[in-house]
Design a protein around this motif. Structure first.
Motif, PDB file in Angstrom:
ATOM      1  N   ASP A  70      43.800  38.893  33.228  1.00 15.55           N
ATOM      2  CA  ASP A  70      45.053  38.127  33.229  1.00 15.55           C
ATOM      3  C   ASP A  70      45.849  38.299  31.927  1.00 15.55           C
ATOM      4  OD1 ASP A  70      43.457  36.726  31.487  1.00 15.55           O
ATOM      5  OD2 ASP A  70      43.673  34.789  32.498  1.00 15.55           O
ATOM      6  N   ASN A  71      45.469  39.288  31.128  1.00 11.88           N
ATOM      7  CA  ASN A  71      46.199  39.648  29.902  1.00 11.88           C
ATOM      8  C   ASN A  71      46.205  38.549  28.837  1.00 11.88           C
ATOM      9  OD1 ASN A  71      46.817  42.147  31.028  1.00 11.88           O
ATOM     10  ND2 ASN A  71      48.764  41.441  31.861  1.00 11.88           N
ATOM     11  N   THR A  72      45.146  37.759  28.799  1.00  8.44           N
ATOM     12  CA  THR A  72      45.053  36.710  27.784  1.00  8.44           C
ATOM     13  C   THR A  72      44.110  37.073  26.639  1.00  8.44           C
ATOM     14  OG1 THR A  72      43.270  35.626  29.030  1.00  8.44           O
ATOM     15  CG2 THR A  72      45.545  34.876  29.448  1.00  8.44           C
ATOM     16  N   ASN A 128      51.975  36.751  30.367  1.00 13.44           N
ATOM     17  CA  ASN A 128      50.908  36.874  29.374  1.00 13.44           C
ATOM     18  C   ASN A 128      50.975  38.219  28.659  1.00 13.44           C
ATOM     19  OD1 ASN A 128      49.938  34.369  30.094  1.00 13.44           O
ATOM     20  ND2 ASN A 128      48.329  35.154  31.427  1.00 13.44           N
ATOM     21  N   THR A 161      52.534  35.176  36.116  1.00 11.57           N
ATOM     22  CA  THR A 161      51.779  34.684  34.966  1.00 11.57           C
ATOM     23  C   THR A 161      51.175  35.837  34.178  1.00 11.57           C
ATOM     24  OG1 THR A 161      51.239  32.617  36.105  1.00 11.57           O
ATOM     25  CG2 THR A 161      49.849  33.225  34.241  1.00 11.57           C
ATOM     26  N   LYS A 162      50.639  36.811  34.889  1.00 14.87           N
ATOM     27  CA  LYS A 162      50.048  37.980  34.240  1.00 14.87           C
ATOM     28  C   LYS A 162      51.098  38.747  33.444  1.00 14.87           C
ATOM     29  CE  LYS A 162      47.255  42.067  35.321  1.00 14.87           C
ATOM     30  NZ  LYS A 162      46.585  42.834  36.396  1.00 14.87           N
ATOM     31  N   MET A 209      51.369  38.618  24.712  1.00  6.46           N
ATOM     32  CA  MET A 209      50.370  39.370  23.963  1.00  6.46           C
ATOM     33  C   MET A 209      51.020  40.514  23.188  1.00  6.46           C
ATOM     34  SD  MET A 209      47.104  39.654  23.182  1.00  6.46           S
ATOM     35  CE  MET A 209      46.064  38.907  24.447  1.00  6.46           C
TER      36      MET A 209
END
Length: 247
Positions: free
Chosen positions: A219-221, A28, A24-25, A32
């Protein structure tokens, strides 16, 4: 035996959860990177990052490698106001009102990577975008034409950067426009418009180039830190209308 199976299953579940989190990371980070390089950065002189990708305590660092003593701007509201001020000043005083930023290179850096190539302040994942300014119609160019123009622009930048011209604009922190960026609540004064030495004249085409470093959250969001660094000016004779491309 039953206890051993229970421990084995528990270990497998934890491993799967960890892998899902890492996947998921990574996803993301990809999303991004795509957003920043394709949607956000090209139009950053006119619009700021969308609110949902801004961390509440986002930090804006202005030229920390060149001016390490400049203060850091913190907070979502101050960030948005300062970025709006930067866009207004750059379009009005340094370039052209319809200028955009052409993305010439994109890097993603894992937080676990050893060595520090850029001026950063966290160990998180990062997106580094290299850019230079150009006219708004350059987005209509084909990828092949953009690559050709970027190569030509890089050559011009190298030549101009190797020999600093007398009278080249300097990023003086005492200048009114930089005070406006650092304190965006104050009124945009007429004094800033009177600095004719910063305005691009009719016989030359000024280019600003540099990098953006976006340091992301766990989490890179969201963007935790946005650094504007290595900004330089380049000037070259303006091309006459011969069908040549604008950027």
């Amino acid at each position: 035996m039953q206890g051993l199976l229970r421990r084995s299953c528990t270990h497998s579940i934890r491993r799967c959860l960890y892998n899902d989190s890492q996947a998921t990371k990574a996803a993301n980070l990809g999303a991004m990177t795509e957003y920043l390089s394709s949607e956000a950065v090209p139009y950053m002189l006119n619009t700021t990052l969308k609110p949902e990708v801004l961390d509440r305590e986002i930090k804006l660092r202005l030229l920390p490698t060149q001016h390490s003593y400049w203060p850091t701007i913190s907070g979502r509201t101050k960030y948005k106001h300062s970025m709006t001020a930067i866009g207004l000043i750059v379009r009005t005083l340094m370039l052209h009102n319809h200028s955009i930023l052409h993305v010439s290179g994109v890097e993603t850096i894992s937080g676990t990577s050893k060595g520090r190539r850029y001026n950063t302040i966290t160990e998180n994942d990062k997106v580094v975008i290299h850019w230079h300014s150009c006219k708004g119609d350059s987005l209509e160019m084909s990828p092949e034409d953009q690559a050709s123009q970027a190569k030509s622009e890089a050559s011009d930048i190298h030549r101009n950067n190797s020999t600093k011209r007398e009278g080249e604009p300097r990023l003086d922190p005492s200048h009114a426009m930089w005070q406006y960026i650092l304190n965006p609540g104050q009124k945009f004064s007429q004094e800033m418009f009177s600095q004719n030495n910063l305005k691009a004249d009719r016989e030359s085409s000024r280019t600003i180039y540099g990098i953006f470093v976006f340091e992301l959250n766990h989490d890179n969001t969201r963007v935790l830190v946005h650094t504007i660094d290595n900004a330089e000016f380049s000037e070259k004779p303006k091309k006459h209308p011969t069908g040549a491309l604008a950027c």
